[in-house]
Design an enzyme around this catalytic site. Structure first.
Site, mmCIF file in Angstrom:
data_model
loop_
_atom_site.group_PDB
_atom_site.id
_atom_site.type_symbol
_atom_site.label_atom_id
_atom_site.label_comp_id
_atom_site.label_asym_id
_atom_site.label_seq_id
_atom_site.Cartn_x
_atom_site.Cartn_y
_atom_site.Cartn_z
ATOM 1 N N ASN A 135 -7.284 -18.245 1.622
ATOM 2 C CA ASN A 135 -7.773 -17.109 2.416
ATOM 3 C C ASN A 135 -8.913 -16.433 1.677
ATOM 4 O O ASN A 135 -9.293 -16.857 0.588
ATOM 5 C CB ASN A 135 -6.621 -16.135 2.709
ATOM 6 C CG ASN A 135 -6.005 -15.634 1.423
ATOM 7 O OD1 ASN A 135 -6.652 -14.952 0.632
ATOM 8 N ND2 ASN A 135 -4.748 -15.998 1.183
ATOM 9 N N PHE A 170 1.435 -4.654 -0.643
ATOM 10 C CA PHE A 170 0.320 -4.391 0.257
ATOM 11 C C PHE A 170 0.664 -5.036 1.594
ATOM 12 O O PHE A 170 1.423 -5.997 1.644
ATOM 13 C CB PHE A 170 -0.976 -5.020 -0.294
ATOM 14 C CG PHE A 170 -1.741 -4.099 -1.198
ATOM 15 C CD1 PHE A 170 -1.252 -3.779 -2.456
ATOM 16 C CD2 PHE A 170 -2.948 -3.547 -0.795
ATOM 17 C CE1 PHE A 170 -1.949 -2.921 -3.298
ATOM 18 C CE2 PHE A 170 -3.661 -2.694 -1.617
ATOM 19 C CZ PHE A 170 -3.163 -2.372 -2.866
ATOM 20 N N LYS A 202 7.587 -3.854 7.039
ATOM 21 C CA LYS A 202 7.587 -4.618 5.776
ATOM 22 C C LYS A 202 8.208 -3.801 4.642
ATOM 23 O O LYS A 202 8.927 -4.328 3.804
ATOM 24 C CB LYS A 202 6.164 -5.042 5.398
ATOM 25 C CG LYS A 202 5.670 -6.228 6.214
ATOM 26 C CD LYS A 202 4.270 -6.680 5.808
ATOM 27 C CE LYS A 202 3.805 -7.790 6.753
ATOM 28 N NZ LYS A 202 2.372 -8.051 6.688
HETATM 29 O O1 PMT Z 1 -8.594 -9.453 -2.913
HETATM 30 P P1 PMT Z 1 -9.510 -8.567 -2.086
HETATM 31 O O2 PMT Z 1 -10.679 -9.330 -1.520
HETATM 32 O O3 PMT Z 1 -9.925 -7.328 -2.815
HETATM 33 O O4 PMT Z 1 -8.690 -8.083 -0.795
HETATM 34 C C1 PMT Z 1 -7.609 -7.205 -0.934
HETATM 35 C C2 PMT Z 1 -6.456 -7.585 -0.001
HETATM 36 C C3 PMT Z 1 -6.899 -7.405 1.442
HETATM 37 C C4 PMT Z 1 -6.017 -9.039 -0.224
HETATM 38 C C5 PMT Z 1 -5.276 -6.615 -0.365
HETATM 39 O O5 PMT Z 1 -5.682 -5.298 -0.145
HETATM 40 C C6 PMT Z 1 -4.043 -6.910 0.491
HETATM 41 O O6 PMT Z 1 -3.887 -6.403 1.580
HETATM 42 N N1 PMT Z 1 -3.133 -7.743 -0.055
HETATM 43 C C7 PMT Z 1 -1.934 -8.221 0.656
HETATM 44 C C8 PMT Z 1 -2.300 -9.397 1.496
HETATM 45 C C9 PMT Z 1 -1.105 -10.015 2.158
HETATM 46 O O7 PMT Z 1 -0.779 -11.146 1.890
HETATM 47 O O8 PMT Z 1 -0.441 -9.210 2.965
HETATM 48 P P2 PMT Z 1 0.931 -9.649 3.731
HETATM 49 O O9 PMT Z 1 1.112 -8.554 4.699
HETATM 50 O O10 PMT Z 1 0.829 -11.029 4.222
HETATM 51 O O11 PMT Z 1 2.040 -9.601 2.609
HETATM 52 C C10 PMT Z 1 2.791 -8.437 2.321
HETATM 53 C C11 PMT Z 1 3.087 -8.345 0.850
HETATM 54 O O12 PMT Z 1 3.957 -9.409 0.463
HETATM 55 C C12 PMT Z 1 1.888 -8.426 -0.055
HETATM 56 O O13 PMT Z 1 2.069 -7.479 -1.081
HETATM 57 C C13 PMT Z 1 1.936 -9.837 -0.609
HETATM 58 O O14 PMT Z 1 1.396 -9.914 -1.922
HETATM 59 C C14 PMT Z 1 3.427 -10.117 -0.630
HETATM 60 N N2 PMT Z 1 3.805 -11.529 -0.429
HETATM 61 C C15 PMT Z 1 3.553 -12.168 0.745
HETATM 62 C C16 PMT Z 1 3.961 -13.465 0.928
HETATM 63 C C17 PMT Z 1 4.637 -14.119 -0.106
HETATM 64 N N3 PMT Z 1 5.042 -15.364 0.011
HETATM 65 N N4 PMT Z 1 4.872 -13.477 -1.261
HETATM 66 C C18 PMT Z 1 4.472 -12.194 -1.433
HETATM 67 O O15 PMT Z 1 4.688 -11.632 -2.509
#
Ligand code: PMT
Length: 398
Positions: free
Chosen positions: A210, A325, A339
């Site tokens: 991504n 996040f 979440k």
């Molecule tokens: O890196 P940049 O270009 O500065 O951009 C920043 C960002 C947009 C990536 C950052 O601000 C952000 O939003 N990060 C979370 C992205 C994400 O994967 O969101 P999600 O809603 O899919 O996941 C929720 C949370 O679970 C996140 O904290 C993620 O790290 C965590 N996760 C998700 C899936 C997984 N298998 N393991 C996780 O730990």
């Protein structure tokens, strides 16, 4: 003084009877968890030994400009770069004169010429030497440049005279230097941050990933470090330099990220998951490059779910503050709240990633900080400023 935790202080000791007070300065910095290195001029070594300073600081003492060992690695430049602040205490009339002239004929003067950090100067000398117009001219020249003066104080002197020229008390000196640094909101806390994207390999040349650049995670690392945190990043593939004084582990896939997090998480107080971890990975990795097939315009790749790193840490490590996040394109706050509850987080930071000017791969972001009880919007700001806000919020609310 919490704000000194983890900070790099270079103490330069010059020749004068007050050199013995440098020992107390080291002790005070050490009890505030600063890392301290000592540089001694030749004259200083006549008053107190490098061995004493080494034992107190826990680091080798620097004495020579032309030491072949140190200078092979450009020792004076390295020392200048290493320092968050330089303190010259005591600073003799001779050293003030040399610094005012901009000379570079020993290790201390060259380090000061090369340094970009603040340089504090605590003069100590006989009252007549201090009052001498040449010393005053030199000292004023230094103050007009990057040097910050501490003292001297008035009082009885070692030579029996009375007047200005006594070095300020070590406590006062350390207090003034500490004011340079921010308040140490997460001083001494161990902070683990995941950052960047993951890559889920399809075959030897292809992967699913991504647009995460890692900027959000890396600027959070800098903000936590600046507030006295001891910071580690577990990073997916990004083009960013490791922030100074931050430990970094590189990983590629979600599985590798999970493995590394599990390996080290027990050492940490705070876990912040900014990484854009791929939710899915190819069920099977193809050892050979997948060939284009004649007459087949569709290629099917079966994907299976990756394990949720954040959720598993939040569920199993209740003693750690866990911050996630949420990258959302619609119903930002509602989806983030789901979440927060489902993953049992202390805080979730929701960002709208449908807007191309914030979130992924941009220098700015706009987010909601959501806990079970509160919701706070932070309007569009640089990721650097946002990170300072987030660390502030974590320190004050969690
Ligand atoms: O890196 P940049 O270009 O500065 O951009 C920043 C960002 C947009 C990536 C950052 O601000 C952000 O939003 N990060 C979370 C992205 C994400 O994967 O969101 P999600 O809603 O899919 O996941 C929720 C949370 O679970 C996140 O904290 C993620 O790290 C965590 N996760 C998700 C899936 C997984 N298998 N393991 C996780 O730990």
């Amino acid at each position: 003084m919490k704000q000194l935790a983890n900070k790099h202080i270079l103490l330069c000791v010059t020749g004068g009877i007050a050199a013995y007070k440098a020992a107390e300065i080291i002790r005070l910095f050490k009890t505030s968890n600063a890392e301290i290195k000592v540089l001694m001029t030749q004259a200083a070594q006549e008053f107190i030994t490098p061995l004493t300073m080494q034992a107190l600081s826990g680091n080798l003492v620097h004495t020579d400009l032309l030491s072949t060992e140190a200078e092979a690695a450009m020792g004076h430049i390295e020392l200048a770069r290493w320092s968050d602040a330089i303190l010259i205490a005591p600073c003799s009339a001779n050293s003030i004169a040399k610094l005012a002239e901009g000379r570079g004929d020993d290790l201390m003067t060259t380090v000061c010429l090369a340094a970009s950090c603040p340089i504090y100067i605590a003069p100590a000398m006989n009252q007549a030497m201090w009052a001498d117009s040449r010393t005053q001219i030199n000292f004023n020249k230094l103050k007009e440049n990057k040097f910050i003066s501490i003292g001297p104080d008035a009082g009885e002197q070692a030579c029996g005279d009375e007047g200005f020229g006594r070095m300020s008390e070590p406590k006062e000196i350390v207090k003034i230097v500490s004011k340079k640094f921010s308040t140490g909101l997460v001083a001494g806390k161990k902070v683990l941050i995941t950052a960047g994207p993951t890559r889920e390999k399809i075959d030897p040349v292809r992967y699913i990933s991504n647009r995460s650049s890692g900027k959000m995670g890396y600027s959070l690392a800098e903000a936590a470090r600046d507030e006295g945190g001891i910071v580690t990043i577990i990073s997916g593939p990004v083009e960013l330099k490791t922030p100074e004084k931050v430990t970094r582990y590189d990983v590629e896939s979600a599985d590798e990220m999970m493995k590394k997090v599990n390996e080290i998480i027990d050492q940490f107080d705070i876990f912040i998951a900014t990484a854009a971890v791929a939710d899915y990975k190819p069920e099977e990795y193809q050892n050979q490059k997948i060939k284009k097939k004649e007459k087949e315009s569709i290629l099917h790749i079966d994907l299976i779910e990756n394990k949720d790193i954040l959720k598993s840490i939040a569920k199993n490590k209740k003693e750690i503050k866990v911050i996630g996040f949420a990258a959302e394109t619609q119903d930002i706050v509602e989806n983030a709240k789901k979440k927060l509850l489902e993953k049992e987080l202390d805080l979730i930071i929701a960002n709208d990633v449908s807007d191309k000017t914030i979130g992924f791969d941009s220098d700015e972001n706009e987010v909601y900080l959501i806990t079970k009880k509160t919701e706070k919007k932070i309007d569009k700001v640089s990721k650097k400023k946002l990170s300072r806000n987030i660390i502030n919020f974590i320190a004050k609310n969690l």
